[in-house]
Design an enzyme around this catalytic site. Sequence first.
Site: not given
Length: 550
Positions: A287, A131-133, A136-138
């Site tokens: 959120d 996952a990427s935002a 940050a990313q995971v």
Amino acid sequence: MIRPGQILRLIHINLVLIRHGVDEIILDLPFFRPVRFMMYLMPWNWFHRHQDPPAKRVRLALEELGPIFIKFGQILSTRRDLLPDDYAEELAHLQDDVPPFPGIVSREIAERAYGQKLEEIFLTFEQEPFASASIAQVHAATLRDGREVIVKIVRPGIERLIRRDVGLLRIIADYAERYSADGRRLRAREIVEEYEQTILDELNLVREASNASQLRRNFTGSEMLYVPEVFWPYTRQEVMVMERIHGTPIGDIEELRQQGIDFKKLSERGVEIFFTQVFKHNFFHADMHPGNIFVSPHGQYIAVDFGIMGTLTAADQNYLAENFLAFFNRDYRRVAELHVQSEWVPKDTRIDEFESSIRSVCEPIFERPLKDISFGRLLLNLFQTARRFDARIQPQLVLLQKTLLNIEGLGRQLYPDLDLWSTAKPFLERWMKEHRGIRGLLTATQKNAPRWLAQLPELPDLAYETLKALQEERLQISWNSPQLQALQEELRRSNRSRIWAITGGALLISAAVLLVAAPEGAGRWLDVPMLAWVAMLTGVGALMHARFMR
């Protein structure tokens, strides 16, 4: 002052706006209409015309401008009192979808934060992010004891980009407040400052971890909401390690249906979770879009991503609860009175006119299922109604408005026939009973008793000092009032004007005396002594200054 880096970014922003035809939309605003003719002088508008609706062009431009503008557009989408409906709906669909950065960079950031190799901390670490935002990313990983975790890592260089773009937003907000009545009412500068604080807080993963821990404590043992555990020994400012959860994304309706999930119960739980967070805990997940909510096989909500959390003051909680109950009971006069009491609208607002306007907005929507009404539409209509009465948007309620819209979206997706009003009303009535009347007094007394007991030994000394100061005439009372300050400023301005007028008159009289006392034969103006000229010109200037100060 715009820095060189911001100038280059501003040029890039203008190119993006031109590419998507947003310059046409900007020049169509009332403030820019006198110079709209410039659009026809720009060569790129001679041959190419954009076919997409204006709202979609704005959304596409924000998505191309990057994560900071995307997030700002998402927050702006909740300001439905200023935005046309089509713009608000389009901005609400902004996607925070950013390509991932290389996994090797994630490894370097984590090892720098820990001061040791990842192999010494994790049994496995998947270098490819799942996952990427924008922030940050995971990555998935396994601790040495075999527990599955996720590792969240802040995007490198993101703080510099945030500060650069927020600086530009601050300049835009400053111009908006200076030249636009809507900009002043919206408190554009406050919104940008609050947005900056919110997005910078997201960079500190220790803060997000503490938010998660608090929310997990609030719902310990709850069947409604599950919050993953934070592993504090492995959490740093740029790296956070949490329990890996396994659930179905709430947007996957077909999979939830196959699992036999009760959609009515799930949607009602979502509403109850929201009101519990806002009114009981005063700490809410702000959120709650579908990407951050999962569902367990037995119908329990699972929340992730705790970077944006909201709180309210006790006064805001009380006014919101009373407003909601007044709406549910169709007591529109009480709604109008509460808006005036809380200064959400000016004090001189006519209650009867405001009540009538609110009734015309709210009356048609009640006793209808959620599939036939929109809470977002209600908010929009109320904001537009309040706008006519010069309402000032409360920045501290932005996150709450955003959360309300997310809750409505989830409810509509899960169970369109949900009766939002009957679900929320009993909860609010219980809350009011606990905070009002005898029960509320007992609760407040029980809560404040330890603090009162701690301060009790100081009271005799404080009473003695106050009485002694009163006896010796050393006690002074200071009264601060906006009306009194305005009156004092008017008096000061009047006194300054009077002083300038007296000074100017005295100088003119002095000039006349000098002219009369001039030697014989000095009848021409150029023969008048220099001192008389200076006195005359200065006196005229002083009188003019006194006139303009009135």
